[in-house]
Design an enzyme around this catalytic site. Structure first.
Site: not given
Ligand code: BV8
Length: 247
Positions: A101, A116
Site C-alpha cells: 500500500d 511483495h
Molecule cells: C516465493 C501479493 C519462491 C501482493 C502476496 C515455503 C517457502 C517459500 C515459498 C512457499 C513456501 N511454502 C509455500 C510457498 C509459496 C507461497 C506461500 O507462502 N504460500 C502460503 C500461503 C503457504 N509463497 C510464495 O509464493 C512467495 N514466493 O516464495 O517464491 C517459491 C515459489 C513457488 C513455490 C515455492 C517457492 C510469494 C509470496 C507473496 C504473495 N503475495 N501479496 C498483493 O496483491 O497484495 S501475499 C499477501 O499476504 C500480502 O502481500 C500480505 O502482506 C501477505 C501476508 O499476509 P499478512 O500481511 O500477514 O496479512 P494477514 O491478513 O494474513 O494477517 C494480518 C495480521 O494482522 C493478523 O495476524 C491480524 O491478527 C493482525 N492485525 C489485524 N489488525 C491489527 C493487527 N495487528 C496489529 N494491529 C492491528 N490493528
C-alpha cells in the site's frame, strides 16, 4: 509494557522491523485473512497468481482497482509513524514490509524493503518496463502500456519469486540484526514467515505486536497484544524515556 522488553529493545544495535497487513488495518485497509479480510470472497489463488492474471486480467485488475481506491484514501496511522520514529532512534535499522500500500514510504521511512512490491507501480508484460500509475479509478481495465501490451501490477504473486535484490537485502539483515519487532502479520506467507525463526536462530531478540496470537507467538521472546496503532507509540514513548531522547 514490561520493563524487560523495553530494556532489551533499548540495547538493540541493529533493529529489523517486519510488518504485514495488520499495521494498515487502522488506516482503514482490510487485512487479507481476518473476518472481513480481502480474501473473504475470493481465494488468493484466484487473484494473486500469474495464472489467474493470464487467465483473467480484468478480474485481477478489478480487485486491485478496488484495493487502490481504498488505499488511495488511506493515511499512515500512529503505528506507521511510530516505526518512522524507531528508524530515527537506531543507527542500524531496516523495515521489511509485506504490504503493497505504500503507507510506510508516505510516513517517511527511508530504509525499507517492499518485499511483495507496490500496488501503485505497474510493469509492462512485454517490455518489463516499470512505472507509477496513480489513476483512481483506472482509466481502462486492464491498463495498457504505450506499446499496446497489458500492464500488470508490480507486486509479487503467489508462486512468483521475491525479486533478488529484496531477498539479498533481507537475508543480509537477518544475519546481522540483533533485534526484531514483527507487527501485524499472520505469519503464514513464505519466505517472510520464516524470518522470525532465522533471527531467533541467530540469537536475536524477537518481539511480536498483534491483536491475537499467531504462529510467531511461539517463537517470540515477547508478544505485545493490542492494536499496533496503540502499542507501537507506547514502545516509542518508553524507549525515548529509557534512552533519554526528547520527543
Ligand atoms: C516465493 C501479493 C519462491 C501482493 C502476496 C515455503 C517457502 C517459500 C515459498 C512457499 C513456501 N511454502 C509455500 C510457498 C509459496 C507461497 C506461500 O507462502 N504460500 C502460503 C500461503 C503457504 N509463497 C510464495 O509464493 C512467495 N514466493 O516464495 O517464491 C517459491 C515459489 C513457488 C513455490 C515455492 C517457492 C510469494 C509470496 C507473496 C504473495 N503475495 N501479496 C498483493 O496483491 O497484495 S501475499 C499477501 O499476504 C500480502 O502481500 C500480505 O502482506 C501477505 C501476508 O499476509 P499478512 O500481511 O500477514 O496479512 P494477514 O491478513 O494474513 O494477517 C494480518 C495480521 O494482522 C493478523 O495476524 C491480524 O491478527 C493482525 N492485525 C489485524 N489488525 C491489527 C493487527 N495487528 C496489529 N494491529 C492491528 N490493528
Amino acid at each position: 509494557m514490561n520493563e524487560k522488553v523495553v530494556e532489551r529493545l533499548a540495547q538493540a544495535k541493529s533493529l529489523l522491523v517486519i510488518t504485514g497487513a495488520g499495521i494498515s488495518a487502522e488506516s482503514g485497509i482490510p487485512t487479507f485473512r481476518g473476518a472481513d479480510g480481502l480474501w473473504k470472497n475470493y481465494r488468493a489463488e484466484e487473484l494473486a497468481t500469474l495464472d489467474a492474471f493470464e487467465r483473467d486480467p480484468e478480474t485481477v485488475w478489478q480487485w486491485d482497482d478496488w484495493r487502490r481506491s481504498i488505499i488511495g484514501k488511506a493515511e499512515p496511522n500512529p503505528g506507521h509513524l511510530a516505526i518512522k520514529e524507531l528508524e530515527d532512534m537506531f543507527e542500524s535499522f531496516l523495515l521489511i514490509t509485506q504490504n503493497v500500500d505504500g503507507l510506510h514510504s508516505r510516513s517517511g521511512v527511508k530504509n525499507i524493503v517492499e518485499i511483495h512490491g507496490n500496488l501503485w507501480r505497474v510493469r509492462c508484460t512485454r517490455e518489463g518496463k516499470v512505472s507509477m500509475l496513480m489513476d483512481i479509478p483506472l482509466k481502462s481495465i486492464p491498463p495498457k502500456c504505450d506499446c499496446g501490451a497489458v500492464l500488470r501490477p508490480d507486486v509479487v504473486w503467489f508462486g512468483e519469486s521475491i525479486p533478488s535484490y529484496a531477498l539479498d537485502l533481507s537475508f543480509n539483515i537477518l544475519e546481522q540484526c540483533d533485534t526484531l519487532i514483527v507487527v501485524g502479520t499472520s505469519g503464514v506467507v513464505y519466505p517472510v514467515a520464516s524470518f522470525p525463526q532465522t533471527v531467533k536462530d541467530n540469537g536475536g531478540y524477537v518481539v511480536e505486536v498483534n491483536v491475537e496470537p499467531t504462529p510467531i507467538s511461539a517463537i517470540a521472546d515477547a508478544s505485545l497484544y493490542g492494536n499496533s496503532g496503540d502499542v507501537l507509540p507506547m514502545v516509542v514513548k518508553w524507549l525515548r524515556e529509557r534512552k533519554g531522547i526528547k520527543a
